[in-house]
Design a protein around this motif. Structure first.
Motif, PDB file in Angstrom:
ATOM      1  N   UNK A   1       0.846  -1.189   0.000  1.00 23.57           N
ATOM      2  CA  UNK A   1       0.000   0.000   0.000  1.00 23.57           C
ATOM      3  C   UNK A   1       0.884   1.243   0.000  1.00 23.57           C
ATOM      4  N   UNK A   2       1.808   1.268  -0.946  1.00 21.10           N
ATOM      5  CA  UNK A   2       2.869   2.278  -0.954  1.00 21.10           C
ATOM      6  C   UNK A   2       2.302   3.685  -1.069  1.00 21.10           C
TER       7      UNK A   2
ATOM      8  N   UNK B   1      -2.576  11.482  -8.468  1.00 25.76           N
ATOM      9  CA  UNK B   1      -3.538  10.624  -9.151  1.00 25.76           C
ATOM     10  C   UNK B   1      -4.156   9.576  -8.224  1.00 25.76           C
ATOM     11  N   UNK B   2      -3.584   9.409  -7.056  1.00 26.90           N
ATOM     12  CA  UNK B   2      -4.042   8.354  -6.146  1.00 26.90           C
ATOM     13  C   UNK B   2      -5.507   8.555  -5.752  1.00 26.90           C
ATOM     14  N   UNK B   3      -6.323   7.477  -5.839  1.00 27.94           N
ATOM     15  CA  UNK B   3      -7.732   7.580  -5.433  1.00 27.94           C
ATOM     16  C   UNK B   3      -7.944   7.368  -3.933  1.00 27.94           C
ATOM     17  N   UNK B   4      -6.878   7.088  -3.204  1.00 26.94           N
ATOM     18  CA  UNK B   4      -6.979   6.783  -1.779  1.00 26.94           C
ATOM     19  C   UNK B   4      -7.648   7.909  -1.000  1.00 26.94           C
ATOM     20  N   UNK B   5      -8.460   7.526  -0.011  1.00 22.34           N
ATOM     21  CA  UNK B   5      -9.162   8.492   0.844  1.00 22.34           C
ATOM     22  C   UNK B   5      -9.977   9.494   0.031  1.00 22.34           C
ATOM     23  N   UNK B   6     -10.754   8.958  -0.916  1.00 28.49           N
ATOM     24  CA  UNK B   6     -11.636   9.796  -1.751  1.00 28.49           C
ATOM     25  C   UNK B   6     -10.859  10.868  -2.506  1.00 28.49           C
TER      26      UNK B   6
ATOM     27  N   UNK C   1      -8.074   2.231  -3.722  1.00 25.21           N
ATOM     28  CA  UNK C   1      -6.846   2.530  -2.988  1.00 25.21           C
ATOM     29  C   UNK C   1      -5.653   2.819  -3.904  1.00 25.21           C
ATOM     30  N   UNK C   2      -5.583   2.120  -5.054  1.00 26.69           N
ATOM     31  CA  UNK C   2      -4.384   2.204  -5.885  1.00 26.69           C
ATOM     32  C   UNK C   2      -4.709   2.688  -7.293  1.00 26.69           C
ATOM     33  N   UNK C   3      -3.693   3.229  -7.951  1.00 29.88           N
ATOM     34  CA  UNK C   3      -3.856   3.792  -9.287  1.00 29.88           C
ATOM     35  C   UNK C   3      -4.257   2.721 -10.294  1.00 29.88           C
TER      36      UNK C   3
END
Length: 250
Positions: free
Chosen positions: A35-36, A108-113, A162-164
């Protein structure tokens, strides 16, 4: 054997290794997590650089004392040389341009909305690829990014990602890659960036095997042909492994 293990030539490098591995451990762990988090990983890069520099400066400040040959050897030839090698390697892996690109990719990360989303950083990312995004494309890209982020944050199936790589896959499944082609292209660039970097590094590493002391006069075309054969023959499985591993990270 006992005398060798108890000698300073054995104990000093071992102690130095213990200290350096302790300093670089958090960075190593950050870069290996599935989960880098790119931003936190880059923070660890800067922290590691500062600690290595502080360790070197602390050793340098004590050189005001009378120099003893053994002291100089252990300090300058082993301690300083090892620290400088580590710093050089980190700077090589994370130079200014690479760091800037990674900071932009993190947006670009979708993590945390899509908490890390930043339009200006993504426009900057596009500017790193002038052959793919002209100056005239930046205006339409900015507008597309504005529509894209409103759309993504309004869809539960995207906000839970969580990830791209998951984001890219879901864009294709829902047909959004057609609606936001420029954003999708940025995602594709982000996904292939580490693989492309790894391939280039592998090519330079392979040169040491192909163009060795016995074949140091070979021409460019011959060397290129030999490198293609060498890399394709021995590196295909490794490249496939890198693609799978990077898929876990992004």
């Amino acid at each position: 054997m006992k005398k060798l293990v108890e000698s300073l030539d054995f104990v000093f490098p071992l102690h130095l290794m213990f200290l350096l591995l302790g300093i670089t451990n958090d960075l190593s762990m950050a870069l290996q997590r599935k989960d880098q988090d790119i931003l936190n990983a880059l923070d660890q890069v800067n922290i590691t650089k500062k600690r290595l520099q502080a360790m070197r400066d602390e050793g340098r400040s004590k050189r005001k004392a009378p120099m003893v040959s053994n002291l100089h050897r252990y300090r300058a030839e082993i301690c300083f040389a090892t620290i400088d090698f580590l710093r050089q390697e980190i700077n090589h892996r994370f130079d200014e341009e690479t760091t800037n690109i990674l900071l932009c990719v993190a947006s670009l990360s979708p993590s945390n909305s899509f908490q890390a989303f930043d339009t200006q950083k993504l426009l900057k990312l596009a500017q790193f690829y002038p052959s793919d995004f002209s100056t005239g494309d930046l205006g339409p890209l900015e507008n597309q990014l504005g529509n894209y982020i409103v759309d993504m944050r309004s869809k539960k199936e995207f906000c839970e990602l969580k990830r791209i790589c998951e984001l890219s896959s879901n864009l294709v499944k829902t047909g959004k890659h057609v609606v936001y082609p420029m954003v999708y292209f940025l995602l594709r660039l982000a996904l292939i960036l580490p693989v492309a970097t790894t391939s280039v590094e592998r090519a330079f590493s392979s040169m040491n095997y192909v163009k060795n002391k016995l074949q140091n006069c070979m021409g460019d075309q011959w060397m290129n042909d030999c490198l293609v054969t060498f890399i394709e023959g021995m590196g295909r499985t490794v490249v496939d492994h890198d693609l799978l591993r990077y898929g876990d990270y992004v």
